[in-house]
Design a protein around this motif. Structure first.
Motif, PDB file in Angstrom:
ATOM      1  N   TYR A  63       0.854  -1.192   0.000  1.00 46.18           N
ATOM      2  CA  TYR A  63       0.000   0.000   0.000  1.00 46.18           C
ATOM      3  C   TYR A  63       0.896   1.250   0.000  1.00 46.18           C
ATOM      4  N   GLY A  94      -4.267  11.308   1.874  1.00 39.44           N
ATOM      5  CA  GLY A  94      -4.469   9.882   1.637  1.00 39.44           C
ATOM      6  C   GLY A  94      -5.315   9.525   0.439  1.00 39.44           C
ATOM      7  N   ASN A  97     -12.624   7.632  -3.065  1.00 37.65           N
ATOM      8  CA  ASN A  97     -13.826   6.821  -2.846  1.00 37.65           C
ATOM      9  C   ASN A  97     -15.049   7.399  -3.551  1.00 37.65           C
ATOM     10  N   TYR A 155      -4.367  -3.220  -3.528  1.00 33.50           N
ATOM     11  CA  TYR A 155      -5.722  -3.583  -3.091  1.00 33.50           C
ATOM     12  C   TYR A 155      -5.914  -5.094  -2.991  1.00 33.50           C
ATOM     13  N   GLU A 182     -16.444  -0.824  -3.122  1.00 32.37           N
ATOM     14  CA  GLU A 182     -15.595   0.375  -3.041  1.00 32.37           C
ATOM     15  C   GLU A 182     -15.087   0.796  -4.410  1.00 32.37           C
ATOM     16  N   SER A 242     -11.751   3.166  -5.731  1.00 32.94           N
ATOM     17  CA  SER A 242     -10.549   3.918  -5.350  1.00 32.94           C
ATOM     18  C   SER A 242     -10.010   4.524  -6.638  1.00 32.94           C
TER      19      SER A 242
HETATM   20  C1  AVJ Z   1      -8.914   5.623   2.467  1.00 31.99           C
HETATM   21  C2  AVJ Z   1     -10.155   5.686   0.448  1.00 31.99           C
HETATM   22  C3  AVJ Z   1      -7.854   6.269   0.433  1.00 31.99           C
HETATM   23  O1  AVJ Z   1      -9.205   3.652  -1.433  1.00 31.99           O
HETATM   24  O2  AVJ Z   1      -7.068   3.523  -1.121  1.00 31.99           O
HETATM   25  C4  AVJ Z   1      -7.504   0.950   1.231  1.00 31.99           C
HETATM   26  C5  AVJ Z   1      -9.232   2.870   1.404  1.00 31.99           C
HETATM   27  N1  AVJ Z   1      -9.484   0.509   0.589  1.00 31.99           N
HETATM   28  N2  AVJ Z   1      -7.529  -0.319   0.803  1.00 31.99           N
HETATM   29  C6  AVJ Z   1      -8.225   3.666  -0.700  1.00 31.99           C
HETATM   30  C7  AVJ Z   1      -8.745   1.483   1.080  1.00 31.99           C
HETATM   31  C8  AVJ Z   1      -8.741  -0.599   0.427  1.00 31.99           C
HETATM   32  C9  AVJ Z   1      -8.394   3.939   0.786  1.00 31.99           C
HETATM   33  N3  AVJ Z   1      -8.849   5.359   1.033  1.00 31.99           N
END
Ligand code: AVJ
Length: 324
Positions: A51, A162, A167, A207, A283, A285
């Motif tokens: 990440y 961040g 989102n 992810y 989700e 991103s």
């Molecule tokens: C907090 C929205 C920036 O989408 O990268 C991290 C949340 N989801 N891994 C993203 C998230 C899966 C993150 N954010």
């Protein structure tokens, strides 16, 4: 009268679970990831080698902190409003710089999670006992509405780190930025992080980490429904499945039902049927480039005053001002 947007952002978890799981195709909003367990899992995600977002933005802030502090500073002091503050790890680098430079400011972290805010406040006061901190719990839209109604007597700097904006689909991102712009005056600044388009492999790994932390994070949605709505999701009967589309720059995450099954959600008095391999979209991103960010800013009545990136151009923090 309430707009659609306001209504949408004031729904309860139960209302949205009902709506999302009875829709076709099924979906749930990522904003519900963040209960106590979800907060912890996200903090674990931010520490994962795959990440890259967190480390890139940390490096950007570390390398440019003097310049950023200079831009933020104001003779009569300023309010540092942080939306989605989380554990504030990256913000603390900036706070240290602001304290060192003896700048007069109030730190106003805002988060949907009261847990996270309590821990953040405790830690900030332990490090800097005299720092003026005022936490506020709420969703972005609630808080921004409040901010725009407030009488302002000094400069405001709004910080969203961040790539939290990722989102939101572009349509909602423009609405979000527009709401922020309406709460800003000509001297005010918006400092916001946007994760950039890059090698799809790098994005996908972020992810789909090897330790399965992101998988647990995604599946925490189902655990929450089990606990809070007395449901019987078998977590192992769902597969975590992120995909990245390099054309749109959108990462979408899904939970895919590995078999034909029916789930009962007692509190909603609801049975949900899943066909084998049916999905729940959980989700998005979004990934960006300068052209998209320029366009979003333009649509929202903002312009880019300055930008900072890391040496690989993985992540960019932009400073926006309102258009005169
Ligand atoms: C907090 C929205 C920036 O989408 O990268 C991290 C949340 N989801 N891994 C993203 C998230 C899966 C993150 N954010």
């Amino acid at each position: 009268m309430k707009t659609n947007q306001e209504t949408k952002f004031e729904n309860t978890f139960e209302e949205e679970v009902y709506e999302g799981l009875t829709a076709f195709p099924k979906y749930l909003s990522s904003k519900w990831f963040y209960d106590k367990k979800g907060d912890k899992l996200f903090q674990k995600i931010m520490a994962l080698p795959e990440y890259y977002l967190t480390e890139c933005e940390r490096a950007i802030i570390e390398e440019n902190k003097a310049d950023i502090a200079q831009l933020f500073s104001d003779k009569t002091g300023f309010d540092l409003v942080e939306l989605g503050a989380g554990d504030g790890k990256k913000t603390k680098i900036l706070l240290q710089e602001l304290v060192n430079s003896k700048l007069n400011f109030t730190y106003r972290p805002i988060d949907i999670s009261q847990n996270v805010l309590d821990e953040l406040e405790e830690d900030v006061l332990k490090r800097w006992p005299k720092l003026d901190i005022k936490t506020e719990q709420g969703t972005y839209f609630n808080i921004l509405n409040k901010l725009s109604e407030q009488q302002k007597d000094r400069k405001m700097v709004i910080v969203v780190l961040g790539s939290n904006i990722g989102n939101l689909s572009h349509q909602y991102a423009v609405e979000f930025l527009t709401t922020i712009r309406k709460s800003m005056q000509p001297d005010d600044l918006l400092f916001m992080g946007f994760d950039q388009k890059k090698n799809p492999e790098v994005i996908l790994k972020a992810y789909n980490d090897s330790q399965g932390v992101t998988e647990s994070f995604n599946k925490n949605l189902l655990s929450r429904i089990n606990q809070e709505m007395d449901a019987n999701f078998e977590i192992d009967n769902f597969k975590h499945w992120p995909v990245y589309d390099p054309e749109s720059g959108t990462t979408k995450s899904f939970l895919v039902s590995t078999k034909d099954q029916t789930i009962t959600i007692q509190k909603l008095n609801l049975d949900i049927h899943f066909s084998a391999w049916e999905s729940i979209h959980t989700e998005i991103s979004q990934k960006y480039d300068d052209d998209i960010v320029n366009w979003l800013a333009q649509e929202a009545g903002l312009y880019i005053e300055k930008q900072y990136t890391d040496h690989q151009n993985y992540f960019t923090d932009y400073i926006f001002r309102i258009k005169k």
